[in-house]
Design an enzyme around this catalytic site. Structure first.
Site, PDB file in Angstrom:
ATOM      1  N   LYS A 173       1.072  -0.766   0.168  1.00  0.00           N
ATOM      2  CA  LYS A 173      -0.014  -0.009   0.068  1.00  0.00           C
ATOM      3  C   LYS A 173       1.094   1.702   0.138  1.00  0.00           C
ATOM      4  O   LYS A 173       1.465   1.760   0.803  1.00  0.00           O
ATOM      5  CB  LYS A 173      -0.884   0.233   1.301  1.00  0.00           C
ATOM      6  CG  LYS A 173      -1.286   1.192   1.298  1.00  0.00           C
ATOM      7  CD  LYS A 173      -2.550   1.621   2.328  1.00  0.00           C
ATOM      8  CE  LYS A 173      -1.882   2.786   2.825  1.00  0.00           C
ATOM      9  NZ  LYS A 173      -2.191   4.214   1.744  1.00  0.00           N
ATOM     10  N   GLY A 227       4.935   8.532   9.928  1.00  0.00           N
ATOM     11  CA  GLY A 227       4.826   9.115  11.218  1.00  0.00           C
ATOM     12  C   GLY A 227       4.579   8.263  12.159  1.00  0.00           C
ATOM     13  O   GLY A 227       4.733   7.254  11.551  1.00  0.00           O
ATOM     14  N   ILE A 228       4.505   9.385  13.300  1.00  0.00           N
ATOM     15  CA  ILE A 228       4.556   8.534  14.649  1.00  0.00           C
ATOM     16  C   ILE A 228       3.310   8.001  14.933  1.00  0.00           C
ATOM     17  O   ILE A 228       3.296   6.946  15.928  1.00  0.00           O
ATOM     18  CB  ILE A 228       5.817   9.253  15.942  1.00  0.00           C
ATOM     19  CG1 ILE A 228       5.277   8.304  16.459  1.00  0.00           C
ATOM     20  CG2 ILE A 228       5.244  10.269  16.273  1.00  0.00           C
ATOM     21  CD1 ILE A 228       6.630   8.906  18.344  1.00  0.00           C
ATOM     22  N   GLU A 229       2.285   8.877  14.485  1.00  0.00           N
ATOM     23  CA  GLU A 229       1.186   8.761  14.939  1.00  0.00           C
ATOM     24  C   GLU A 229       0.415   7.158  14.206  1.00  0.00           C
ATOM     25  O   GLU A 229      -0.102   6.728  14.705  1.00  0.00           O
ATOM     26  CB  GLU A 229       0.124   9.721  14.879  1.00  0.00           C
ATOM     27  CG  GLU A 229       0.543  10.989  16.070  1.00  0.00           C
ATOM     28  CD  GLU A 229       0.567  10.823  17.403  1.00  0.00           C
ATOM     29  OE1 GLU A 229      -0.550   9.862  17.665  1.00  0.00           O
ATOM     30  OE2 GLU A 229       1.195  10.985  17.998  1.00  0.00           O
ATOM     31  N   GLY A 231       2.561   5.004  13.254  1.00  0.00           N
ATOM     32  CA  GLY A 231       3.117   3.685  13.714  1.00  0.00           C
ATOM     33  C   GLY A 231       2.182   3.270  15.863  1.00  0.00           C
ATOM     34  O   GLY A 231       1.941   2.133  15.296  1.00  0.00           O
ATOM     35  N   GLU A 248       9.603   2.436  10.440  1.00  0.00           N
ATOM     36  CA  GLU A 248      10.503   3.310  10.888  1.00  0.00           C
ATOM     37  C   GLU A 248      10.115   4.605  10.216  1.00  0.00           C
ATOM     38  O   GLU A 248       9.024   5.105   9.363  1.00  0.00           O
ATOM     39  CB  GLU A 248      11.084   3.597   8.595  1.00  0.00           C
ATOM     40  CG  GLU A 248      12.659   3.752   8.624  1.00  0.00           C
ATOM     41  CD  GLU A 248      12.995   5.744   8.095  1.00  0.00           C
ATOM     42  OE1 GLU A 248      12.169   6.324   8.857  1.00  0.00           O
ATOM     43  OE2 GLU A 248      13.441   5.808   6.847  1.00  0.00           O
ATOM     44  N   CYS A 282      13.230  11.704   5.832  1.00  0.00           N
ATOM     45  CA  CYS A 282      13.186  11.203   7.792  1.00  0.00           C
ATOM     46  C   CYS A 282      14.597  11.977   8.305  1.00  0.00           C
ATOM     47  O   CYS A 282      14.905  12.385   9.717  1.00  0.00           O
ATOM     48  CB  CYS A 282      12.819  10.360   7.974  1.00  0.00           C
ATOM     49  SG  CYS A 282      13.544   9.346   6.490  1.00  0.00           S
ATOM     50  N   GLU A 383       9.279  17.674  15.362  1.00  0.00           N
ATOM     51  CA  GLU A 383       9.771  17.686  13.128  1.00  0.00           C
ATOM     52  C   GLU A 383       9.483  17.718  12.759  1.00  0.00           C
ATOM     53  O   GLU A 383       7.739  17.564  12.596  1.00  0.00           O
ATOM     54  CB  GLU A 383       9.910  15.355  12.672  1.00  0.00           C
ATOM     55  CG  GLU A 383      10.613  14.875  11.753  1.00  0.00           C
ATOM     56  CD  GLU A 383       9.748  14.076  10.815  1.00  0.00           C
ATOM     57  OE1 GLU A 383      10.931  13.575  10.479  1.00  0.00           O
ATOM     58  OE2 GLU A 383       9.071  13.517  11.628  1.00  0.00           O
TER      59      GLU A 383
END
Length: 489
Positions: A173, A227-229, A231, A248, A282, A383
């Site tokens: 995806k 992005g961290i959210e 993830g 990552e 990143c 970031e």
């Protein structure tokens, strides 16, 4: 031609929903692509499940898998210019960057073709000569592979190449805004002869399509670059069946410059580290941490050079930096710039949209440099993912390391110095997954890539990148079985 690839067939959206692909350079619609329905996402998962459980691919030899990966690399070489153009049209990055990226995609496939043929079975020595104990590696199963929008094909290749090399099946995806090269790659995989169901492609929003992949009990591994959210959301879904997770995520990478470094080289590389792909990287070196003795000179020269960077349409070979991915993302960057000014940072360069008439339709933003910042500012802690460089000051080696590690992220960093012993000391103390010494943003398919702390879980590339897609199995064989006598009776 339809854009979804499920169980060896190209299909259109089940409810005829399409999504536009917008060129960030001018805001024009490049094309529209099919969006998968929920049922189609489940069909893709089911196809990958069948192909793994009952198909031949997981049981093919390493040589057979290597041959297919090599054929894909050759087809990428053939289509390099077309794929680079697609990458530039959907991301806005300069063509020179896109050509570099697509060439690296081919390198990645060739590298994992080589690893696919290696037999890494390990024998465990035993005192009992009747016992044969060995460790073998087997594919994980069905892998959901979610790629980002900044390096759409490159980072997808970091996932699909090792996944196939290990004998897995997959559902890919790409990011909703950058699907074109993923579609192209899937056509090349089909042309190379990948069996039906082994590779599937679904398009659509991450919150729905990506989350469905994470939530599915029929998916054995999920790999995300994003992005961290996102993830965190996928990890919550993956907990449902305890599937393997490889993430990552973001970075806030320090670029430490000591006074003894070659000044002009350090300045030049600081610009490359911060402003490649307009900072939408990143591992961007968005935090320059500079020794006090050269700080003012460094700030002035970086600011002067940043103002000279040529913005332009990605397809123009004279372009040095392209547009940001969307108008919404540019607005986010502008919000960070405004907060930096409110918190007292000194603007040295940029901090605005370009004024050239031919750039007004695109999502451009001038390379921006801030000096006199501190660790309490949002611009230093969070970031930005845009063309913004902050420059901090240090006086001692310990302070430089402290500043470099003072982040919730830990993806990458660099140290510039003429002292080789100092370089090694600092590199060993930085808590980042990749540390460059007197260089920046280089990587090798043979070397692991990934982050510490909130920059992610697991590794891509290198032998470790293959291991993410394999399970270790211990096989114990007793060649002279007999009663144990453990219990009487």
């Amino acid at each position: 031609m339809p854009d979804l690839y499920i169980d060896g067939a190209w299909v259109a959206s089940g409810d005829r929903t399409c999504s536009p692909v917008v060129n960030p350079s001018d805001g024009s619609v490049v094309t529209e692509v099919d969006v998968a329905t929920d049922d189609q996402v489940q069909a893709a998962i089911a196809a990958a499940r069948r192909a793994f459980d009952t198909g031949d691919w997981p049981r093919t030899t390493g040589a057979e898998r290597a041959a297919l990966l090599t054929r894909v690399a050759e087809l990428i070489d053939r289509d390099l210019e077309a794929m680079a153009r697609e990458e530039t049209l959907q991301t806005g990055k300069a063509m020179r960057e896109s050509r570099w990226d697509i060439a690296d995609v081919a390198r990645c496939f060739r590298y994992y073709a080589g690893l696919a043929t290696e037999d890494d079975t390990r024998t465990v020595d035993q005192d009992d000569p009747a016992v044969r104990s060995r460790i073998v590696h087997e594919p994980v199963g069905v892998c959901a592979l979610i790629a980002p929008w900044n390096y759409p094909l490159l980072q997808l290749s970091w996932k699909i190449a090792p996944a196939l090399a290990a004998g897995n099946t997959a559902v890919m995806k790409p990011a909703s805004v950058t699907p074109l090269t993923a579609v192209h790659l899937t056509r090349l995989l089909e042309e190379a002869g990948v069996p039906a169901g082994v590779v599937n492609l679904v398009l659509g929003p991450g919150g729905r399509v990506g989350q469905a992949l994470a939530d599915s009990p029929d998916v054995d591994l999920i790999s995300l670059t994003g992005g961290i959210e996102a993830g965190r959301a996928l990890m919550r879904g993956a907990a449902g069946n305890m599937k393997k997770v490889a993430l990552e995520l973001g970075g806030k990478s320090p670029n430490i410059v000591f006074a003894d470094a070659d000044f002009d080289t350090a300045v030049d590389n600081a610009l490359t580290a911060a402003f490649t792909h307009s900072g939408q990287v990143c591992s961007a070196g968005c935090r320059a941490i500079v020794e006090d003795g050269i700080y003012d000179r460094f700030v002035a020269e970086v600011g002067r050079r940043a103002d000279l960077i040529r913005l332009g349409v990605g397809l123009d070979d004279a372009t040095e930096a392209g547009a940001l991915i969307t108008a919404e993302h540019r607005a986010k960057v502008e919000g960070y710039v405004a907060s930096a000014l409110e918190e007292g940072a000194r603007l040295v360069a940029g901090g605005r949209r370009p004024e050239e008439p031919d750039l007004q339709a695109g999502f451009f933003y001038r390379p921006t440099v801030f000096a006199d910042v501190d660790r309490g500012m949002r611009i230093v802690r969070e970031e930005v993912f845009g063309p913004v460089l902050t420059i901090e000051r240090f006086t001692t080696e310990d302070e430089a390391v402290e500043l470099g590690n003072d982040t919730t992220y830990g993806l990458a960093g660099a140290v510039w110095t003429a002292d080789p012993e100092r370089a090694q000391r600092v590199a060993s103390r930085l808590r980042h997954g990749t540390v460059w010494i007197n260089d920046y943003n280089t990587y090798l398919p043979e070397a692991e890539w990934g982050g510490f702390k909130q920059s992610g879980i697991g590794r891509e590339l290198g032998p470790g990148g293959l291991d993410e897609y394999r399970e270790a199995k211990h096989i114990w064989q007793n060649t002279a079985p007999g009663p144990t006598g453990w219990f009487g009776g």
